[in-house]
Design a protein around this motif. Structure first.
Motif, PDB file in Angstrom:
ATOM      1  N   UNK A   1       0.808  -1.229   0.000  1.00 46.12           N
ATOM      2  CA  UNK A   1       0.000   0.000   0.000  1.00 46.12           C
ATOM      3  C   UNK A   1       0.838   1.275   0.000  1.00 46.12           C
ATOM      4  N   UNK A   2       1.975   1.251   0.643  1.00 47.98           N
ATOM      5  CA  UNK A   2       2.819   2.451   0.667  1.00 47.98           C
ATOM      6  C   UNK A   2       3.496   2.710  -0.676  1.00 47.98           C
ATOM      7  N   UNK A   3       3.686   1.666  -1.460  1.00 47.46           N
ATOM      8  CA  UNK A   3       4.393   1.803  -2.730  1.00 47.46           C
ATOM      9  C   UNK A   3       3.455   2.019  -3.911  1.00 47.46           C
ATOM     10  N   UNK A   4       2.169   1.631  -3.747  1.00 48.21           N
ATOM     11  CA  UNK A   4       1.247   1.631  -4.879  1.00 48.21           C
ATOM     12  C   UNK A   4       1.066   3.017  -5.524  1.00 48.21           C
ATOM     13  N   UNK A   5       0.808   4.096  -4.800  1.00 45.60           N
ATOM     14  CA  UNK A   5       0.503   5.370  -5.468  1.00 45.60           C
ATOM     15  C   UNK A   5       1.606   5.816  -6.433  1.00 45.60           C
ATOM     16  N   UNK A   6       2.854   5.801  -5.973  1.00 44.92           N
ATOM     17  CA  UNK A   6       3.938   6.289  -6.832  1.00 44.92           C
ATOM     18  C   UNK A   6       4.246   5.304  -7.958  1.00 44.92           C
ATOM     19  N   UNK A   7       4.172   4.011  -7.636  1.00 46.90           N
ATOM     20  CA  UNK A   7       4.428   3.021  -8.688  1.00 46.90           C
ATOM     21  C   UNK A   7       3.381   3.111  -9.789  1.00 46.90           C
ATOM     22  N   UNK A   8       2.103   3.288  -9.392  1.00 47.89           N
ATOM     23  CA  UNK A   8       1.018   3.385 -10.375  1.00 47.89           C
ATOM     24  C   UNK A   8       1.149   4.672 -11.189  1.00 47.89           C
ATOM     25  N   UNK A   9       1.507   5.773 -10.515  1.00 53.98           N
ATOM     26  CA  UNK A   9       1.666   7.042 -11.208  1.00 53.98           C
ATOM     27  C   UNK A   9       2.792   6.959 -12.243  1.00 53.98           C
ATOM     28  N   UNK A  10       3.893   6.312 -11.884  1.00 50.16           N
ATOM     29  CA  UNK A  10       5.015   6.159 -12.812  1.00 50.16           C
ATOM     30  C   UNK A  10       4.611   5.319 -14.017  1.00 50.16           C
ATOM     31  N   UNK A  11       3.779   4.292 -13.781  1.00 50.27           N
ATOM     32  CA  UNK A  11       3.309   3.429 -14.871  1.00 50.27           C
ATOM     33  C   UNK A  11       2.391   4.208 -15.815  1.00 50.27           C
ATOM     34  N   UNK A  12       1.507   5.015 -15.258  1.00 43.25           N
ATOM     35  CA  UNK A  12       0.607   5.812 -16.091  1.00 43.25           C
ATOM     36  C   UNK A  12       1.386   6.837 -16.908  1.00 43.25           C
ATOM     37  N   UNK A  13       2.423   7.391 -16.322  1.00 42.54           N
ATOM     38  CA  UNK A  13       3.242   8.359 -17.041  1.00 42.54           C
ATOM     39  C   UNK A  13       3.974   7.683 -18.207  1.00 42.54           C
ATOM     40  N   UNK A  14       4.455   6.456 -17.983  1.00 47.68           N
ATOM     41  CA  UNK A  14       5.137   5.730 -19.052  1.00 47.68           C
ATOM     42  C   UNK A  14       4.166   5.413 -20.191  1.00 47.68           C
ATOM     43  N   UNK A  15       2.924   5.010 -19.837  1.00 45.70           N
ATOM     44  CA  UNK A  15       1.917   4.735 -20.869  1.00 45.70           C
ATOM     45  C   UNK A  15       1.613   5.988 -21.678  1.00 45.70           C
ATOM     46  N   UNK A  16       1.655   7.120 -21.027  1.00 47.95           N
ATOM     47  CA  UNK A  16       1.305   8.381 -21.691  1.00 47.95           C
ATOM     48  C   UNK A  16       2.435   8.860 -22.606  1.00 47.95           C
ATOM     49  N   UNK A  17       3.665   8.758 -22.154  1.00 47.79           N
ATOM     50  CA  UNK A  17       4.792   9.326 -22.896  1.00 47.79           C
ATOM     51  C   UNK A  17       5.503   8.297 -23.774  1.00 47.79           C
ATOM     52  N   UNK A  18       5.332   6.991 -23.473  1.00 52.10           N
ATOM     53  CA  UNK A  18       6.061   5.961 -24.212  1.00 52.10           C
ATOM     54  C   UNK A  18       7.483   5.768 -23.742  1.00 52.10           C
ATOM     55  N   UNK A  19       7.864   6.438 -22.644  1.00 48.14           N
ATOM     56  CA  UNK A  19       9.203   6.271 -22.092  1.00 48.14           C
ATOM     57  C   UNK A  19       9.298   4.934 -21.351  1.00 48.14           C
ATOM     58  N   UNK A  20      10.502   4.316 -21.313  1.00 47.47           N
ATOM     59  CA  UNK A  20      10.658   3.058 -20.570  1.00 47.47           C
ATOM     60  C   UNK A  20      10.239   3.232 -19.115  1.00 47.47           C
ATOM     61  N   UNK A  21       9.661   2.146 -18.583  1.00 51.80           N
ATOM     62  CA  UNK A  21       9.177   2.166 -17.190  1.00 51.80           C
ATOM     63  C   UNK A  21      10.185   1.433 -16.314  1.00 51.80           C
ATOM     64  N   UNK A  22      10.540   2.029 -15.171  1.00 53.85           N
ATOM     65  CA  UNK A  22      11.445   1.394 -14.216  1.00 53.85           C
ATOM     66  C   UNK A  22      11.117   1.919 -12.830  1.00 53.85           C
ATOM     67  N   UNK A  23      10.786   0.986 -11.934  1.00 55.68           N
ATOM     68  CA  UNK A  23      10.402   1.418 -10.591  1.00 55.68           C
ATOM     69  C   UNK A  23      10.616   0.254  -9.616  1.00 55.68           C
ATOM     70  N   UNK A  24      11.000   0.602  -8.386  1.00 53.62           N
ATOM     71  CA  UNK A  24      11.191  -0.374  -7.324  1.00 53.62           C
ATOM     72  C   UNK A  24      10.000  -0.328  -6.376  1.00 53.62           C
ATOM     73  N   UNK A  25       9.441  -1.487  -6.071  1.00 47.56           N
ATOM     74  CA  UNK A  25       8.351  -1.549  -5.091  1.00 47.56           C
ATOM     75  C   UNK A  25       8.313  -2.953  -4.503  1.00 47.56           C
ATOM     76  N   UNK A  26       7.420  -3.113  -3.532  1.00 47.45           N
ATOM     77  CA  UNK A  26       7.312  -4.400  -2.837  1.00 47.45           C
ATOM     78  C   UNK A  26       6.070  -5.153  -3.319  1.00 47.45           C
ATOM     79  N   UNK A  27       6.276  -6.437  -3.605  1.00 41.08           N
ATOM     80  CA  UNK A  27       5.180  -7.308  -4.027  1.00 41.08           C
ATOM     81  C   UNK A  27       4.912  -8.331  -2.936  1.00 41.08           C
ATOM     82  N   UNK A  28       3.628  -8.642  -2.746  1.00 41.08           N
ATOM     83  CA  UNK A  28       3.250  -9.617  -1.727  1.00 41.08           C
ATOM     84  C   UNK A  28       3.385 -11.028  -2.284  1.00 41.08           C
ATOM     85  N   UNK A  29       4.172 -11.833  -1.549  1.00 38.40           N
ATOM     86  CA  UNK A  29       4.349 -13.220  -1.946  1.00 38.40           C
ATOM     87  C   UNK A  29       3.138 -14.044  -1.546  1.00 38.40           C
ATOM     88  N   UNK A  30       3.133 -15.298  -1.988  1.00 39.80           N
ATOM     89  CA  UNK A  30       2.010 -16.172  -1.691  1.00 39.80           C
ATOM     90  C   UNK A  30       1.913 -16.470  -0.188  1.00 39.80           C
TER      91      UNK A  30
END
Length: 840
Positions: A208-237
């Motif tokens: 939850x702490x990483x989602x807002x910025x990670x999602x914003x960076x992804x949306x910006x990449x979709x908009x501009x076509x620039x490569x996407x690169x971001x560090x965040x935490x994923x929940x394991x099984x």
């Protein structure tokens, strides 16, 4: 009336025919027009009757299949359809035919060139004005290119999935709007999701702490076509979160430059984050953690050192006891074994002197006595070497040997060793196979067994030496060495009629230093050395003995595929003379004056200039003074604090090209197991023959000269490979393959990056691997620009298009190779080897 009626009816019929004549003309014209239109169409047009038989086929059938359209009528069209597609076609046709409905299906036909082509067959029912079913009108359209494109797309997707599923990272792809349409199996294993819809819900698994910025960076990449690169935490099984680095690159459609897809990866960076966090801690926290851990380790280390000290004391006490016991055996045993050999030497020398005093000298008997004395002296030197180096495995020099000839040539020596009270018999197989063995070690083994047999027959007896062929197979026979492998062997058995051994003695017979003889009567090394020699020769040994009935020892030696050389009288070796083309100087360093004088005189006789010194300090002064020296011939044990090895190391620092030859009777204290010795240095064991010294000196001088010439030609071939590839997954694959082949690799995603990287340091790159379809430039154009910077740099074109065309284009350039996609490590290695770009 009835007749009239008949007459009137006839007239009516005639009038009817007259009225239909005009429509018939119209129908004929209509059919003719239909045929002209159908024959000019670039598709297969056909018409069936109400029973399903083809009654018309246009001329395009002839164009496609090379036969007249009339041959397609009826059931003739079946001959050009792929037989396997007939059932599916009939199923679709008959289903529609039963209800007079339109039908559509796809089938394959074989054209006039034998090629298989796909057609979409469509048929529509025909009815007359009264609604009566007349048959079908059909159209077959060639859809081969579309089907081939679909198959190519499926193969491409399958290739991508294969690569993606083989990667350890999470791999995913999304549509231009960001909706994900693929995850590899690593994603489902990591997240534990089993349903696709849940897998696409990134928000539910990103911290939850990483989602807002990670999602914003992804949306910006979709908009501009620039490569996407971001560090965040994923929940394991298991519910815990793990840090990942997400990267994604867009894929553009050829022509319009629109993004058609995104490909991305998630890489585990948990360790990097942990290291980063550790570095971010305050110095005080680090010192506290380090201090606590250091205290724990210090306490554990002190405890371990105490335990080690106690254990070493106990082991030292045990070793001391074993050493004293072994020394007791060796002290008298060495004298015993040397006395045996001295008996051979002195006995033959006595016979030699006795025969020289006679009026008529028998030169053959004198030569035989001299040769036996020399063989005894050589075995004495061999025994010394083995005693001093007993803890090490000695190198063997196996060669094809005739076992019968070897035994026969030893008979005279064995008879002198055994004495007059023991009868020597030989039972040699006429068809004995050649064996593969070290002659000197095998002769010593047989002599050892003969001496043991003699000592077991103090009152006399019979010693029999036998050779016999023996094939060993599974299961093992009870009379064989259990460690032997299957195969053909020659068995050399030495049997005596002596006192034999007890069961307890048999159990320890091969143990080092074990002997039943009194102190001073044997070392206890004989049988253990024989055992070690057989094991090192990949052979076997058996020992059978009973008290009062004698002993038999059988040596199993592997059969040789090659035949031994013909027996010949060995002349006295001729010492090679010095190179007459130039003066060669040898620096002799020896503290023993007699040995130094002997070596100096020998080398001067051979034509060398000799400078002699008594210690290492004097020799080093000669070298530092700039005196020309080609070879350093030094004793290992030198006085004055500088031994032979230390002298050689100092000499090599002054003269790296200087050859070195060590002379020593025992080098273990200086070289250990020959470790640390300079690769250009060799050891000559004392005592040595004159010709052996001359030969070794000549070989070292020749090798040193060749090595100095070869150094000028050496060049390093393992350098970095520049990989220019815009597809990230292919780039990752190429880097992995190159690293497995021993190369370093650097990547560039487009031509601009490649030029910038290459210009900075072109000499760093041993080759360039270029994709043809780069986003900003054609790969061949990029190669021309890079060649302008470094004309000789090897180029590898990686392409999914025609390889033959490119190879023909660059056939004149041996520094250009073409690698077709998909490629594997073997193909890549082959291309690199052809270019002369070797791995590390």
């Amino acid at each position: 009336m009835g007749h009239a009626k008949r007459k009137g009816g006839a007239k009516a019929a005639a009038g009817c025919r007259e009225r239909k004549s005009e429509p018939e003309v119209v129908i004929a014209e209509s059919e003719s027009r239909f045929r002209r239109i159908a024959d000019s169409a670039p598709a297969l047009i056909w018409v069936s009757d109400a029973e399903g038989r083809i009654i018309f086929a246009n001329r395009h059938y002839e164009t496609v299949f090379g036969v007249t359209a009339t041959e397609m009528l009826g059931d003739g069209w079946q001959r050009v359809m792929v037989p396997g597609d007939l059932p599916s076609f009939y199923a679709a046709f008959m289903t529609a035919f039963a209800t007079h409905q339109p039908f559509r299906t796809e089938v394959r036909f074989i054209d006039k060139d034998g090629a298989i082509r796909w057609y979409r067959c469509e048929g529509a029912p025909r009815f007359d004005t009264g609604g009566t079913f007349l048959g079908y009108t059909g159209l077959n359209i060639d859809i081969s290119e579309g089907r081939l494109a679909e198959e190519e797309l499926r193969r491409s997707e399958a290739k991508f999935r294969t690569i993606a599923e083989s990667m350890p990272q999470i791999v995913w792809s999304s549509l231009p709007d960001g909706r994900h349409d693929y995850f590899n199996q690593r994603w489902f294993e990591f997240t534990g999701h089993s349903e696709w819809e849940n897998a696409r819900d990134w928000r539910s698994i990103v911290h939850p702490q990483d989602w807002p910025k990670a999602h914003l960076a992804w949306q910006e990449a979709l908009k501009t076509g620039e490569p996407y690169e971001y560090e965040f935490r994923l929940r394991r099984r298991d519910g815990d979160y793990q840090w990942v680095l997400a990267r994604a690159l867009p894929v553009y459609e050829d022509g319009n430059g629109e993004i058609v897809r995104w490909f991305g990866t998630c890489t585990d960076i948990e360790d990097q984050i942990a290291a980063r966090q550790a570095l971010a801690r305050s110095q005080e926290e680090l010192e506290q953690v380090v201090g606590e851990r250091t205290a724990e380790l210090q306490a554990a280390n002190e405890k371990l050192l105490k335990e080690i000290a106690e254990r070493e004391q106990a082991e030292e006490a045990l070793r001391q006891a074993q050493k004293m016991e072994a020394v007791g055996q060796l002290t008298g045993g060495v004298a015993h074994d040397f006395n045996n050999l001295l008996t051979v030497i002195s006995g033959n020398l006595e016979a030699l002197l006795r025969r020289l005093d006679k009026d008529e000298i028998d030169f053959s008997r004198i030569k035989s006595a001299a040769e036996n004395a020399m063989r005894g002296a050589q075995r004495a030197a061999t025994l010394t070497e083995r005693l001093l180096a007993f803890a090490r495995r000695q190198p063997l020099a196996p060669k094809p040997v005739d076992p019968n000839r070897l035994v026969t040539e030893m008979v005279d020596l064995l008879r002198r060793t055994l004495g007059e009270t023991i009868e020597l018999k030989t039972e040699l197989a006429e068809d004995a196979w050649p064996i593969l063995a070290d002659v000197n070690h095998l002769e010593s083994a047989i002599l050892n067994l003969a001496v043991n047999a003699r000592d077991a027959m103090p009152e006399g007896g019979v010693l029999t030496i036998q050779t016999v062929n023996r094939s060993v197979s599974e299961p093992r026979a009870s009379d064989l060495d259990p460690d032997m492998e299957g195969g053909d062997y020659v068995c050399i058995c030495v049997a005596d009629t002596g006192s034999g051994m007890s069961e307890d003695t048999l159990q320890h017979a091969f143990d080092p230093f074990f002997t039943t003889k009194e102190v001073g009567a044997g070392t206890g090394l004989g049988l253990s050395q024989v055992y070690g020699f057989l094991k090192q020769s990949e052979g076997g040994i058996t020992l059978n003995s009973k008290v009062g009935q004698g002993t038999e020892v059988c040596l199993f030696l592997r059969r040789s595929a090659a035949m031994p050389e013909e027996a010949k009288i060995e002349p006295v070796p001729t010492a090679p003379m010095a190179d007459a083309a130039r003066v060669q100087t040898i620096l002799v360093v020896e503290d023993d004056e007699d040995v130094r004088r002997y070596s100096t005189s020998l080398l001067e006789e051979l034509g060398y200039v000799v400078i002699s010194c008594g210690n290492g300090a004097e020799a080093l002064s000669v070298l530092r003074a700039g005196t020309p020296v080609d070879l350093l011939f030094t004793d290992v044990g030198l006085p004055g604090g500088l031994n032979g090895r230390e002298l050689a190391e100092a000499a090599k620092e002054l003269r790296p090209e200087l050859g070195v030859l060590f002379a020593t009777a025992y080098a273990h204290d200086v070289f250990g197991d020959d470790e640390g010795m300079h690769p250009d240095a060799e050891i000559l064991r004392k005592p040595f023959q004159n010709a052996v010294l001359a030969q070794r000196v000549s070989e070292i001088l020749l090798r040193s000269r060749d090595a100095s010439r070869g150094k000028a030609k050496e060049a390093s071939t393992a350098r970095t490979i520049l990989v220019v590839e815009d597809e990230v997954l292919i780039s990752i694959l190429a880097v992995d393959l190159l690293e497995e082949l021993g190369h370093e690799a650097e990547t560039a995603a487009n031509a601009e990056d490649a030029i910038r990287t290459f210009v900075e340091q072109p000499d760093r790159f041993g080759a360039i691997m270029v994709d043809l379809g780069l986003p900003d430039r054609d790969g061949k154009e990029l190669a021309v620009e890079l060649r302008a910077i470094a004309p000789s740099v090897p180029i590898i074109f990686a392409t999914g298009h025609s390889v033959a065309e490119l190879e023909a284009q660059y056939d004149h350039d041996p520094r250009v190779k073409v690698l077709g996609k998909p490629y594997d490590g073997r193909g890549l290695a082959s291309v690199l080897n052809e270019l002369g770009v070797g791995g590390a």
